[in-house]
Each structure stands twice: as structure tokens, then as C-alpha cells.
Design a protein around this motif. Structure first.
Motif, mmCIF file in Angstrom:
data_model
loop_
_atom_site.group_PDB
_atom_site.id
_atom_site.type_symbol
_atom_site.label_atom_id
_atom_site.label_comp_id
_atom_site.label_asym_id
_atom_site.label_seq_id
_atom_site.Cartn_x
_atom_site.Cartn_y
_atom_site.Cartn_z
ATOM 1 N N CYS A 133 48.224 11.665 34.314
ATOM 2 C CA CYS A 133 47.160 11.430 35.294
ATOM 3 C C CYS A 133 45.845 12.093 34.882
ATOM 4 C CB CYS A 133 47.588 11.881 36.685
ATOM 5 S SG CYS A 133 49.040 11.000 37.287
ATOM 6 N N ILE A 134 45.582 12.144 33.586
ATOM 7 C CA ILE A 134 44.306 12.655 33.086
ATOM 8 C C ILE A 134 43.388 11.453 32.921
ATOM 9 C CG2 ILE A 134 43.145 13.854 31.186
ATOM 10 C CD1 ILE A 134 45.850 15.313 30.708
ATOM 11 N N LYS A 135 42.293 11.466 33.640
ATOM 12 C CA LYS A 135 41.394 10.310 33.704
ATOM 13 C C LYS A 135 40.114 10.546 32.910
ATOM 14 C CE LYS A 135 43.592 8.302 37.301
ATOM 15 N NZ LYS A 135 44.410 7.190 37.160
ATOM 16 N N GLN A 136 39.514 9.448 32.528
ATOM 17 C CA GLN A 136 38.186 9.518 31.920
ATOM 18 C C GLN A 136 37.209 10.070 32.945
ATOM 19 O OE1 GLN A 136 36.399 6.071 30.149
ATOM 20 N NE2 GLN A 136 38.401 5.236 29.568
ATOM 21 N N VAL A 137 36.311 10.940 32.482
ATOM 22 C CA VAL A 137 35.280 11.460 33.378
ATOM 23 C C VAL A 137 33.890 11.011 32.960
ATOM 24 C CG1 VAL A 137 36.603 13.461 34.143
ATOM 25 C CG2 VAL A 137 35.134 13.666 32.135
#
Length: 118
Positions: free
Chosen positions: A28-32
Motif C-alpha cells: 500500500c505504498i502509493k505514488q506521491v
């Protein structure tokens, strides 16, 4: 002191972005942020980016350079190793015990070396 961020070079930002979206999806690591040169992902403890080199020269992998990700379990190491192969990366060391760690090594689409460990 802790690691703040890590950037790897790419010659195809779109392909590299898709690759790392797939790598980080399970956690659940998303683009920022993304622009014409870089794409960033951020977790609670680190930031990671792919970038077209600022000097506009071809990106090359650093011989001896490796990015390590602590995944917390042997099962997660095995899953992410398989996921990278599925995404077009290549194996650079099957999952297994190495000293006190359980680790797996892979290369991304630009031949950057990644280590997953538990």
C-alpha cells in the motif's frame, strides 16, 4: 540517523513507474508525485523515486549499488521476488537464508539491484 530517500535512474520512466507501482502495491505504498522526469513513492519510513538523470545522459546501474527493503517475513520476501519476475525484472539471487537474514535479490527493468529481506 535514518535513510530519507533513495533514487534509481531509468531510461524509460513510464515502464519503470509501472514496475515499481507493482512492487509497492502489496504494501500500500502509493505514488506521491510524478512529473516528466521523476516519480516518487512514499511510506511512513522512506521515500523512493525513479528518475531520468538530470544530466540527460543514459541511466546506468551502479556496480555495487543496491537498495534494500525489509519486508518482515519470509513469505513476503518470496511473494515480492516472484512479483518482480512477473513484472519483467530478473532474479539475481533466489530467496534463501543468508547469514542472519532471509533474503532475495532482483534486478529492475534498468538493471538496478534490489534486496528484499526478513
Amino acid at each position: 540517523m535514518k535513510m530519507n530517500y533513495f533514487v534509481v535512474g531509468t531510461n524509460d520512466k513510464d515502464a519503470s513507474t509501472r514496475f515499481y507501482d507493482g512492487v509497492f502495491q502489496e504494501f500500500c505504498i502509493k505514488q506521491v508525485m510524478s512529473n516528466d522526469r521523476m516519480t516518487y513513492w512514499q511510506s511512513e519510513s522512506f521515500a523512493f523515486a525513479v528518475a531520468i538523470p538530470f544530466d540527460e545522459q543514459p541511466a546506468t546501474n551502479g556496480n555495487g549499488t543496491m537498495v534494500g527493503f525489509a519486508l518482515g517475513s519470509k513469505e513476503a520476501v518470496k511473494r515480492l521476488h516472484s512479483k518482480v519476475i512477473e513484472l519483467g525484472g530478473r532474479c539475481d539471487g533466489e530467496p534463501g537464508d543468508r547469514g542472519p537474514m532471509f533474503s532475495a535479490y532482483v534486478r529492475d527493468l534498468d538493471d538496478n539491484k534490489l534486496c528484499f529481506s526478513a
